[in-house]
Scaffold this motif. Structure first.
Motif, PDB file in Angstrom:
ATOM      1  N   ASP A  17       0.823  -1.208   0.000  1.00  0.00           N
ATOM      2  CA  ASP A  17       0.000   0.000   0.000  1.00  0.00           C
ATOM      3  C   ASP A  17       0.858   1.260   0.000  1.00  0.00           C
ATOM      4  O   ASP A  17       0.456   2.290  -0.535  1.00  0.00           O
ATOM      5  CB  ASP A  17      -0.886   0.043   1.255  1.00  0.00           C
ATOM      6  CG  ASP A  17      -1.935  -1.062   1.270  1.00  0.00           C
ATOM      7  OD1 ASP A  17      -2.372  -1.487   0.183  1.00  0.00           O
ATOM      8  OD2 ASP A  17      -2.314  -1.498   2.377  1.00  0.00           O
TER       9      ASP A  17
ATOM     10  N   ARG B 229       0.728  10.294  -3.499  1.00  0.00           N
ATOM     11  CA  ARG B 229       0.636  11.117  -2.295  1.00  0.00           C
ATOM     12  C   ARG B 229       1.891  10.862  -1.477  1.00  0.00           C
ATOM     13  O   ARG B 229       2.301   9.709  -1.288  1.00  0.00           O
ATOM     14  CB  ARG B 229      -0.616  10.786  -1.481  1.00  0.00           C
ATOM     15  CG  ARG B 229      -0.724  11.601  -0.183  1.00  0.00           C
ATOM     16  CD  ARG B 229      -2.148  11.715   0.281  1.00  0.00           C
ATOM     17  NE  ARG B 229      -2.938  12.569  -0.608  1.00  0.00           N
ATOM     18  CZ  ARG B 229      -3.061  13.889  -0.492  1.00  0.00           C
ATOM     19  NH1 ARG B 229      -2.440  14.533   0.492  1.00  0.00           N
ATOM     20  NH2 ARG B 229      -3.802  14.583  -1.321  1.00  0.00           N
TER      21      ARG B 229
ATOM     22  N   SER C  61       2.481   6.747  -1.359  1.00  0.00           N
ATOM     23  CA  SER C  61       1.387   5.858  -1.728  1.00  0.00           C
ATOM     24  C   SER C  61       0.760   6.404  -3.004  1.00  0.00           C
ATOM     25  O   SER C  61       1.052   7.533  -3.416  1.00  0.00           O
ATOM     26  CB  SER C  61       0.334   5.792  -0.613  1.00  0.00           C
ATOM     27  OG  SER C  61      -0.380   7.019  -0.517  1.00  0.00           O
TER      28      SER C  61
ATOM     29  N   GLU D 178      -2.440   7.946  -4.996  1.00  0.00           N
ATOM     30  CA  GLU D 178      -3.544   8.817  -4.579  1.00  0.00           C
ATOM     31  C   GLU D 178      -4.859   8.038  -4.633  1.00  0.00           C
ATOM     32  O   GLU D 178      -4.985   7.053  -5.373  1.00  0.00           O
ATOM     33  CB  GLU D 178      -3.603  10.038  -5.512  1.00  0.00           C
ATOM     34  CG  GLU D 178      -4.522  11.137  -5.051  1.00  0.00           C
ATOM     35  CD  GLU D 178      -4.090  11.779  -3.742  1.00  0.00           C
ATOM     36  OE1 GLU D 178      -4.377  11.174  -2.684  1.00  0.00           O
ATOM     37  OE2 GLU D 178      -3.491  12.864  -3.769  1.00  0.00           O
ATOM     38  N   GLU D 179      -5.805   8.422  -3.836  1.00  0.00           N
ATOM     39  CA  GLU D 179      -7.123   7.795  -3.877  1.00  0.00           C
ATOM     40  C   GLU D 179      -7.779   8.002  -5.243  1.00  0.00           C
ATOM     41  O   GLU D 179      -7.629   9.064  -5.854  1.00  0.00           O
ATOM     42  CB  GLU D 179      -8.041   8.387  -2.806  1.00  0.00           C
ATOM     43  CG  GLU D 179      -7.710   7.993  -1.387  1.00  0.00           C
ATOM     44  CD  GLU D 179      -8.729   8.540  -0.398  1.00  0.00           C
ATOM     45  OE1 GLU D 179      -8.691   8.126   0.766  1.00  0.00           O
ATOM     46  OE2 GLU D 179      -9.556   9.385  -0.813  1.00  0.00           O
TER      47      GLU D 179
ATOM     48  N   ILE E   6      -7.313   3.237  -2.650  1.00  0.00           N
ATOM     49  CA  ILE E   6      -5.883   3.440  -2.903  1.00  0.00           C
ATOM     50  C   ILE E   6      -5.302   2.118  -3.384  1.00  0.00           C
ATOM     51  O   ILE E   6      -5.251   1.133  -2.635  1.00  0.00           O
ATOM     52  CB  ILE E   6      -5.156   3.916  -1.637  1.00  0.00           C
ATOM     53  CG1 ILE E   6      -5.741   5.243  -1.154  1.00  0.00           C
ATOM     54  CG2 ILE E   6      -3.658   4.070  -1.907  1.00  0.00           C
ATOM     55  CD1 ILE E   6      -5.158   5.744   0.144  1.00  0.00           C
TER      56      ILE E   6
END
Length: 230
Positions: free
Chosen positions: A9, A50, A88, A90-91, A97
């Motif tokens: 993740d 992110r 990570s 980005e959503e 995610i």
């Protein structure tokens, strides 16, 4: 919890160059999972990524993070980071995610090796059995890839490698440089003279420019080496 890079993740880039891939436990918010590794957590969007970092890092007395600097710079977002930094994806529009993209992992792997092994990074990773006999000479750009050039101390032949493990054959003629990819096993046999069929010191002669098996033709440049690369 630590996990395989292709299912992670997020990844934590430490100030000492360590790279740790992690995933949040089921049901645990991603922010909470990252906060266990990055103090005083803040974040900002970098396109499809992110970045998670320590807010007010000056007051915390954190060390600089050259690996995070290099990674975000390569991805088009130059910045000076301090303390552990996490990345990570980005959503998406559904708030999901996804695991880290392959190109992000490849960039991190390349830059971590380069940081920890310096100019010998490519040789250390892909030709460790030859490392004691290789000297770093220079690096060049081939179609956006940094190719590291190593000379064998005994045979004086060159091993040209990029950080993906791709070997390259390079020839210079009349102020022009010609390059093409080659199999890494063949390249290592060539440079170490371990294949009898490759013992002849014949210099590669570049073909006419319209022949397609030469991958790249560069404009005239200064010859890279005093002695032949093959």
């Amino acid at each position: 919890m630590s996990t395989e890079p292709d299912t992670a993740d997020f990844v934590v880039l430490h100030t000492d160059g360590r790279v740790v891939y992690l995933s949040a436990e089921p049901g645990r918010p991603l922010r909470e999972a990252i906060n266990a590794y990055v103090p005083n957590l803040a974040s900002r969007g970098l396109g499809q990524l992110r970045v998670w970092f320590a807010d007010d890092f000056g007051a915390l007395g954190l060390y600089t993070n050259p690996l995070a600097d290099s990674v975000t710079d390569r991805l088009g977002y130059p910045y000076d980071w301090y303390g552990p930094v996490a990345l990570s994806m980005e959503e998406d529009v559904h708030g999901v995610i996804v695991p880290l993209a392959g190109e992000v992992r490849e960039t991190i792997t390349e830059l971590a090796y380069a940081l920890n092994a310096g100019d010998l990074a490519a040789a250390a990773r892909y030709a460790p059995e030859l490392l004691d006999d290789l000297m770093y000479m220079s690096s060049i750009d081939i179609n956006g890839r940094t190719v590291y050039q190593y000379k064998h101390c005994d045979t004086r032949r060159y091993l040209n490698l990029d950080m993906t493990g791709q070997a390259w054959r390079i020839a210079n003629a009349d102020g022009q440089m010609f390059t093409r990819p080659m199999d890494i096993s063949e390249a290592k046999s060539f440079v170490a003279l371990t294949d009898p069929q490759l013992h002849s010191p014949v210099i590669d002669t570049p073909p006419p420019l319209d022949e397609t098996h030469w991958a790249t033709h560069h404009p005239p440049i200064t010859t890279l080496h005093d002695d032949p690369p093959f």
